[in-house]
Enzyme design. Structure first.
Site, PDB file in Angstrom:
ATOM      1  N   PRO A  53       0.804  -1.229   0.000  1.00 15.33           N
ATOM      2  CA  PRO A  53       0.000   0.000   0.000  1.00 15.33           C
ATOM      3  C   PRO A  53       0.837   1.281   0.000  1.00 15.33           C
ATOM      4  CG  PRO A  53      -0.829  -1.552   1.616  1.00 15.33           C
ATOM      5  CD  PRO A  53       0.437  -2.129   1.099  1.00 15.33           C
ATOM      6  N   LYS A  54       1.866   1.316   0.796  1.00 17.67           N
ATOM      7  CA  LYS A  54       2.658   2.548   0.898  1.00 17.67           C
ATOM      8  C   LYS A  54       3.427   2.834  -0.393  1.00 17.67           C
ATOM      9  CE  LYS A  54       6.100   5.327   1.998  1.00 17.67           C
ATOM     10  NZ  LYS A  54       7.321   5.543   1.192  1.00 17.67           N
ATOM     11  N   VAL A  55       4.054   1.808  -0.922  1.00 11.28           N
ATOM     12  CA  VAL A  55       4.832   1.984  -2.157  1.00 11.28           C
ATOM     13  C   VAL A  55       3.910   2.335  -3.324  1.00 11.28           C
ATOM     14  CG1 VAL A  55       6.207   0.753  -3.879  1.00 11.28           C
ATOM     15  CG2 VAL A  55       6.807   0.596  -1.467  1.00 11.28           C
TER      16      VAL A  55
END
Length: 322
Positions: A243-245
């Site tokens: 999710p963050k990437v």
DNA sequence: TCCCAGGATCAAG
DNA sequence: CTTGATCATGGG
């Protein structure tokens, strides 16, 4: 008309009248919130290399004046006709520095004192969200940034460039390396890649992603055309992309301002500030940012992150606004 | 020596 | 749908 050679340095200015609102170049560059390697300092200027219509151009920027009335002096060198360099570079800088972003609308929308974000607006006035111009580079750098510090992933990215990127020599005899092509990384030996760049376990997903781009199985240009949710879900299918990437790539790489990457810092800040220190999940924090700030979610994240990290005053602020 | 840093992934609960 | 351990690497 003149004796100017294509190799001679080109200088021009960008004035505040051509930009959509304030600009703080220093804060913008030093925020280090990018999906491409951070710009380098050269004297009092910032320097970066970019391929413009296939030709590597080295440019230096320095801002004078105030964040509201200013000029940015641009000096460029490379093997390109002067007036063409200026035209291409203006277009490039508009994009990478977010000079079209309507910052005044952002400020007006969230200046209410009840909104904790409002406290960051004045000290960070002119901070803009930088964009990458190369989707492959942005994705690889986003993968490299997982579970490490900004300083270290930048170092790793520079090593990747030095050992695998095309070497370019500028008319002033300085030498740099461009970001490598997918084919080059796809063919790299994993052990060697790790040894030369210190990217650790990230080498495997970096190579795998490069391979699927080379084979045509993965087309980033197609993914970023989709609606946010669709693009996000598709990115999660890629190795090394969570999710963050995915949000990092969408925000900084593709300029999707509605996405808000939630790293350890933002996770902390959002929990403390907007949930009375209740520990919320990262996904919950991301959803909160998108719902509260809508098309400005990325900017809200940028300002919260930068304010907390660079002013080291967030504890004070979050206590007052809790 | 241990913990952390712009997390992702897989196995359990 | 959450939690915990593991994954390399360098800095504090």
């Amino acid at each position: 008309l003149s004796n100017a050679q294509p190799c001679d340095p080109v200088t021009f200015e960008i004035s505040s009248e051509e930009v959509n609102g304030p600009l703080n170049l220093e804060e913008t560059v030093l925020s280090a919130q990018t999906s491409e390697p951070e710009w380098l300092r050269e004297g009092h200027s910032f320097m970066d290399i970019e391929e413009l219509i296939g030709t590597p151009i080295k440019y230096l920027l320095i801002q004078s004046g105030t964040v509201d009335r200013y000029k940015v002096t641009v000096t460029a060198i490379g093997s390109m006709r002067g007036n063409l360099v200026e035209k291409e570079l203006r277009r490039h800088l508009d994009l990478v520095l977010g000079l079209k972003d309507d910052l005044r609308a952002f400020y007006d929308g969230f200046s209410n004192p009840d909104e904790p974000l409002s406290r960051t607006l004045k000290p960070l006035r002119g901070l803009r969200l930088m964009r990458g111009t190369n989707l492959y580079e942005s994705l690889i750098c986003s993968i490299l940034s997982q579970n490490t510090s900004a300083r270290l992933w930048n170092r790793t990215a520079r090593l990747l460039m030095r050992h695998y990127g095309r070497k370019v020599t500028f008319p002033d005899h300085t030498v740099y390396h461009l970001f490598p092509e997918p084919q080059t990384v796809a063919r790299a030996d994993a052990a060697e890649l790790r040894r030369k760049t210190s990217m650790g376990y990230r080498a495997k997903p970096v190579i795998e992603v490069s391979k699927s781009i080379m084979s045509g199985e993965l087309v980033l240009e197609e993914i970023v055309k989709r609606p946010y949710r669709e693009a996000f879900e598709e990115l999660l299918e890629l190795p090394g992309v969570g999710p963050k990437v995915a949000d990092c790539f969408l925000l900084y790489g593709a300029g999707r301002l509605e996405s808000a990457p939630v790293d350890v810092w933002i996770h902390r800040i959002v929990s403390e500030t907007y949930f009375r220190s209740r520990k919320v999940s990262r996904l919950e924090a991301a959803r909160f940012l998108r719902e509260r700030f809508g098309p400005w979610a990325g900017y809200a994240q940028l300002y919260l992150f930068d304010y907390a990290r660079r002013s080291s005053a967030w504890v004070h602020v979050s206590e007052k606004t809790a």
